[in-house]
Design a protein around this motif. Structure first.
Motif, PDB file in Angstrom:
ATOM      1  N   TRP A  15     -21.780  10.710  -6.648  1.00  0.00           N
ATOM      2  CA  TRP A  15     -21.394   9.352  -7.005  1.00  0.00           C
ATOM      3  C   TRP A  15     -19.971   9.302  -7.553  1.00  0.00           C
ATOM      4  N   MET A  16     -19.571  10.319  -8.303  1.00  0.00           N
ATOM      5  CA  MET A  16     -18.206  10.341  -8.844  1.00  0.00           C
ATOM      6  C   MET A  16     -17.180  10.357  -7.709  1.00  0.00           C
ATOM      7  N   GLN A  17     -17.450  11.137  -6.688  1.00  0.00           N
ATOM      8  CA  GLN A  17     -16.533  11.200  -5.549  1.00  0.00           C
ATOM      9  C   GLN A  17     -16.509   9.880  -4.789  1.00  0.00           C
ATOM     10  N   MET A  18     -17.667   9.261  -4.640  1.00  0.00           N
ATOM     11  CA  MET A  18     -17.725   7.961  -3.967  1.00  0.00           C
ATOM     12  C   MET A  18     -16.941   6.914  -4.761  1.00  0.00           C
ATOM     13  N   GLY A  72     -13.656   4.823  -3.393  1.00  0.00           N
ATOM     14  CA  GLY A  72     -13.574   3.363  -3.458  1.00  0.00           C
ATOM     15  C   GLY A  72     -12.418   2.889  -4.319  1.00  0.00           C
ATOM     16  N   TYR A  73     -12.209   3.546  -5.445  1.00  0.00           N
ATOM     17  CA  TYR A  73     -11.103   3.181  -6.338  1.00  0.00           C
ATOM     18  C   TYR A  73      -9.762   3.398  -5.648  1.00  0.00           C
ATOM     19  N   THR A  74      -9.638   4.493  -4.902  1.00  0.00           N
ATOM     20  CA  THR A  74      -8.394   4.767  -4.180  1.00  0.00           C
ATOM     21  C   THR A  74      -8.135   3.712  -3.114  1.00  0.00           C
ATOM     22  N   ILE A  75      -9.173   3.278  -2.429  1.00  0.00           N
ATOM     23  CA  ILE A  75      -9.016   2.241  -1.412  1.00  0.00           C
ATOM     24  C   ILE A  75      -8.575   0.925  -2.046  1.00  0.00           C
ATOM     25  N   SER A 104     -14.468   7.254 -13.721  1.00  0.00           N
ATOM     26  CA  SER A 104     -15.458   7.893 -12.858  1.00  0.00           C
ATOM     27  C   SER A 104     -16.148   9.059 -13.555  1.00  0.00           C
ATOM     28  N   VAL A 105     -15.420   9.808 -14.366  1.00  0.00           N
ATOM     29  CA  VAL A 105     -16.040  10.904 -15.106  1.00  0.00           C
ATOM     30  C   VAL A 105     -16.963  10.348 -16.185  1.00  0.00           C
ATOM     31  N   ALA A 106     -16.548   9.262 -16.827  1.00  0.00           N
ATOM     32  CA  ALA A 106     -17.373   8.665 -17.874  1.00  0.00           C
ATOM     33  C   ALA A 106     -18.694   8.147 -17.322  1.00  0.00           C
ATOM     34  N   HIS A 107     -18.726   7.721 -16.074  1.00  0.00           N
ATOM     35  CA  HIS A 107     -19.942   7.176 -15.476  1.00  0.00           C
ATOM     36  C   HIS A 107     -20.567   8.132 -14.467  1.00  0.00           C
ATOM     37  N   SER A 108     -20.258   9.421 -14.565  1.00  0.00           N
ATOM     38  CA  SER A 108     -20.691  10.357 -13.531  1.00  0.00           C
ATOM     39  C   SER A 108     -22.128  10.830 -13.669  1.00  0.00           C
ATOM     40  N   GLY A 109     -22.740  10.675 -14.809  1.00  0.00           N
ATOM     41  CA  GLY A 109     -24.115  11.140 -14.919  1.00  0.00           C
ATOM     42  C   GLY A 109     -24.664  10.931 -16.309  1.00  0.00           C
TER      43      GLY A 109
END
Length: 67
Positions: A3-6, A10-13, A51-56
């Motif tokens: 999910w972090m990679q996804m 999305g953020y990069t796009i 993304s790291v804060a919401h990674s798991g």
């Protein structure tokens, strides 16, 4: 893909679309390439932080230590 990679993809796009819109409106030409690069680096850094804060799940693991 995790999910972090996804999230980062999305953020990069979204960030790329925002930069393209600012370039098309002529905002980047007025601001200059140096400040544009600084803004992009800050935005990517914030994307990593979020993304790291919401990674798991954050779990506390207790270990019984015997001496």
């Amino acid at each position: 893909m995790k999910w972090m990679q996804m999230y980062l993809v999305g953020y990069t796009i979204v960030l790329g679309g925002l930069v393209a819109a600012l370039w098309k409106m002529g905002v980047i030409d007025r601001v200059g390439p140096g400040w544009t690069a600084i803004g992009i680096v800050i935005a990517v850094g914030l994307g990593f932080i979020v993304s790291v804060a919401h990674s798991g799940n954050k779990e506390t693991v207790e270990i019984d230590g015997k001496r």
